[in-house]
Every structure is written in structure tokens, then in C-alpha cells.
Design a protein around this motif. Structure first.
Motif, PDB file in Angstrom:
ATOM      1  N   GLY A 184      34.808  29.449  41.729  1.00 39.65           N
ATOM      2  CA  GLY A 184      34.226  30.341  43.098  1.00 39.65           C
ATOM      3  C   GLY A 184      35.020  29.640  44.352  1.00 39.65           C
ATOM      4  O   GLY A 184      34.647  28.168  44.441  1.00 39.65           O
ATOM      5  N   TYR A 185      34.581  30.233  44.749  1.00 37.85           N
ATOM      6  CA  TYR A 185      34.851  30.122  47.071  1.00 37.85           C
ATOM      7  C   TYR A 185      34.018  30.701  47.782  1.00 37.85           C
ATOM      8  O   TYR A 185      33.255  31.980  47.230  1.00 37.85           O
ATOM      9  N   VAL A 186      33.976  30.876  48.762  1.00 28.75           N
ATOM     10  CA  VAL A 186      33.412  31.869  49.620  1.00 28.75           C
ATOM     11  C   VAL A 186      34.846  32.273  50.410  1.00 28.75           C
ATOM     12  O   VAL A 186      35.942  31.969  50.889  1.00 28.75           O
ATOM     13  N   PHE A 244      30.050  35.185  48.457  1.00 30.32           N
ATOM     14  CA  PHE A 244      30.799  33.828  47.186  1.00 30.32           C
ATOM     15  C   PHE A 244      31.047  34.703  45.923  1.00 30.32           C
ATOM     16  O   PHE A 244      30.330  35.317  46.043  1.00 30.32           O
ATOM     17  N   VAL A 245      32.070  34.247  45.578  1.00 26.84           N
ATOM     18  CA  VAL A 245      33.168  34.943  44.428  1.00 26.84           C
ATOM     19  C   VAL A 245      33.092  34.196  43.613  1.00 26.84           C
ATOM     20  O   VAL A 245      33.079  33.084  43.512  1.00 26.84           O
ATOM     21  N   LEU A 246      32.369  34.410  41.962  1.00 25.90           N
ATOM     22  CA  LEU A 246      32.940  33.468  40.642  1.00 25.90           C
ATOM     23  C   LEU A 246      33.077  34.187  39.592  1.00 25.90           C
ATOM     24  O   LEU A 246      33.355  35.313  39.506  1.00 25.90           O
ATOM     25  N   HIS A 247      34.658  33.886  39.389  1.00 27.93           N
ATOM     26  CA  HIS A 247      35.720  34.009  38.282  1.00 27.93           C
ATOM     27  C   HIS A 247      35.492  33.343  37.555  1.00 27.93           C
ATOM     28  O   HIS A 247      34.931  32.084  37.247  1.00 27.93           O
ATOM     29  N   GLY A 248      35.162  33.912  36.246  1.00 27.14           N
ATOM     30  CA  GLY A 248      35.123  33.363  34.607  1.00 27.14           C
ATOM     31  C   GLY A 248      36.400  34.251  33.339  1.00 27.14           C
ATOM     32  O   GLY A 248      35.848  35.601  33.678  1.00 27.14           O
ATOM     33  N   VAL A 249      36.940  33.998  33.123  1.00 26.27           N
ATOM     34  CA  VAL A 249      36.967  34.740  31.863  1.00 26.27           C
ATOM     35  C   VAL A 249      36.612  35.010  30.747  1.00 26.27           C
ATOM     36  O   VAL A 249      35.699  33.766  30.600  1.00 26.27           O
ATOM     37  N   LEU A 250      36.455  35.937  30.059  1.00 22.11           N
ATOM     38  CA  LEU A 250      35.812  36.788  29.187  1.00 22.11           C
ATOM     39  C   LEU A 250      36.573  36.386  27.948  1.00 22.11           C
ATOM     40  O   LEU A 250      37.762  36.940  27.333  1.00 22.11           O
ATOM     41  N   GLN A 251      35.715  35.713  27.328  1.00 21.50           N
ATOM     42  CA  GLN A 251      36.099  35.813  25.733  1.00 21.50           C
ATOM     43  C   GLN A 251      35.201  35.864  24.788  1.00 21.50           C
ATOM     44  O   GLN A 251      33.862  35.548  24.600  1.00 21.50           O
TER      45      GLN A 251
END
Length: 255
Positions: A184-186, A244-251
Motif C-alpha cells: 500500500g502506498y501513495v 492511495f493504492v492497496l494491492h492484495g493477492v486474491l485467494q
């Protein structure tokens, strides 16, 4: 002459005050309408009860599996056939339907039920696959000043907040998924966070390594080229065109 000027100035100030007051009331009314509209949708999504505080002797044990909402997608589709998912962030205040329109403009200022409102609706990028099968599926949402929609995402700039909220839950008509957050970051809108298409597996792996490097928090989740990613995106205010973006792995849900 002086009286006349003073009178004109007083009228001007009163006019400005009235206009400002009207604008404040209009914004507050819009907030209330948006919040009420989404509250009504809770009849179609039963949220799990708040977890009980663990006993001290249990505090070091492995965290319990997340509790899932129960979502009636048939009823939601009757309100809006554009519905594709429900996104739930335990203890974040984020629990909303997700739609996908034919463009990335309409749901910026329309609620789930189609009412024109600045709160908008969480929506998937129109170029993404609606079943979240693409390598990077982007969900947009406003960062509302009253704390609704994606307002909580900015909290992920703090390690402690990530540690307490490391996953989101994504429910679709076809299945249930844990979104394991890893970065997650700007970002500036000119950056690569919103890349949807990759030339090959190597390009995708390079992108994953790039976004991990940018993260404001540390995560033990290590995404690989075989993984699918969900990116949550909202406004940020550090500079012009900041997001602001937040990345996640889809499980997929286990079991």
C-alpha cells in the motif's frame, strides 16, 4: 457615500455567508443521503458479529479465520444488475457492493441505486474482467471526508493498521475470496499501479516486485506470477493527482 459602501459590503458579506452555509448544508445532506442509501442495502448483506476479545492466554494463538458476511446477490441484482461483488474489510468500516459499468465515470457520482450523489459507488475498472480473473483487477472508490466509502484506505500508511487489518473479504455470485494485502502506498496517476495488461509472465512478475518495493508497510505475503491481484484505489492529497493504492493477492476461500 461611506454608508452606502458599508451597506454594500455588509450585503456582500451576508451573501457570502449565506452561500457558504448553503454549500455546507448541501454537502451534509448529500453525505446523509449516501449513508442512508447504503444502510438500506444491509438487508441484503448480513455482516458477522464483532469478534470477542480473546482471553490473555489465547492472545498468542493463531488468529481465527475471518467471519464472512452473507450476501444475497439475487436481491442486489434486482436493484442494480451491474453488481459484481461485495467488499468487506473487517473492522475498517468498509462493507459495500461493488459494481462494474460501461465506463469509469458514471459511478463516480451515482450511488448503487442510481441516485446522483458525490459519494458514488465502489466500481471495477470497466476494462477489467468482471469475474476478477485478470492479473490485476482495480476497484475505485472515493475517500469521503465523513469516513465512508474508501476513507479507511489511507490508514494503511501505518504498519500497525496493516498488522491489525491484513485482509479484505471479497464475495462474488460465483465464490468467496480472501484478499491478502501485500502493498500500500501513495502513487501518482502516471505510475504503474493501475496496469491491467502485461506482455508476459516476466513483465507481470517485474510489476509485482515494483509495487512491493513501494509499500509503506511490510508484509509476509509474497505474490508470484501465478497469483491474481486486486487493487483498491482512492484519492490522496499529498500532491496533485495523488492516489492511495492497496494491492492484495486474491485467494479462494479454503474448504
Amino acid at each position: 457615500m461611506k454608508r452606502r459602501l458599508c451597506g454594500l459590503l455588509l450585503c456582500l458579506l451576508l451573501g457570502i455567508a449565506c452561500f457558504s452555509g448553503y454549500q455546507v448544508l448541501r454537502i451534509l445532506h448529500e453525505y446523509r443521503v449516501g449513508a442512508d442509501a447504503y444502510s438500506k442495502l444491509e438487508q441484503f448483506a448480513s455482516l458477522p458479529p464483532a469478534p470477542e476479545e480473546p482471553a490473555p492466554e489465547e492472545a498468542e494463538e493463531t488468529p481465527a479465520e475471518p467471519a464472512w458476511p452473507e450476501v444475497d446477490f439475487t436481491a442486489l441484482a434486482a436493484v442494480n444488475p451491474d453488481v459484481t461483488a461485495w467488499l468487506y474489510g473487517p473492522d475498517t468500516g468498509i462493507s459495500y457492493p461493488v459494481v462494474q459499468g460501461t465506463d469509469n465515470d458514471y459511478y463516480l457520482d451515482h450511488l448503487f441505486d442510481g441516485t446522483a450523489n458525490g459519494a458514488g459507488c465502489l466500481f471495477v475498472d470497466a476494462s477489467c474482467r468482471p469475474d476478477f480473473s485478470g492479473r490485476n483487477t482495480v476497484i475505485y472508490g472515493h475517500r469521503m471526508k465523513n469516513g465512508t466509502m474508501f476513507a479507511a484506505l489511507g490508514n494503511y500508511q501505518e504498519q500497525a493498521y496493516y498488522d491489525a487489518h491484513p485482509v479484505f473479504l471479497l464475495l462474488t455470485p460465483e465464490g468467496r475470496y480472501v484478499v491478502e494485502l501485500f502493498s500500500g502506498y501513495v502513487a501518482d496517476t502516471a505510475e504503474s499501479a493501475w496496469t491491467l495488461d502485461f506482455s508476459d509472465e516476466q513483465a507481470y512478475q517485474a510489476w509485482l516486485e515494483e509495487v512491493v518495493e513501494k509499500s509503506a508497510f511490510s508484509s509476509e505475503v509474497s505474490p508470484g506470477a501465478e497469483d491474481r491481484v486486486v487493487t483498491l484505489s482512492t484519492c490522496s492529497y499529498e500532491f496533485e493527482n495523488a492516489r492511495f493504492v492497496l494491492h492484495g493477492v486474491l485467494q479462494p476461500e479454503e474448504g
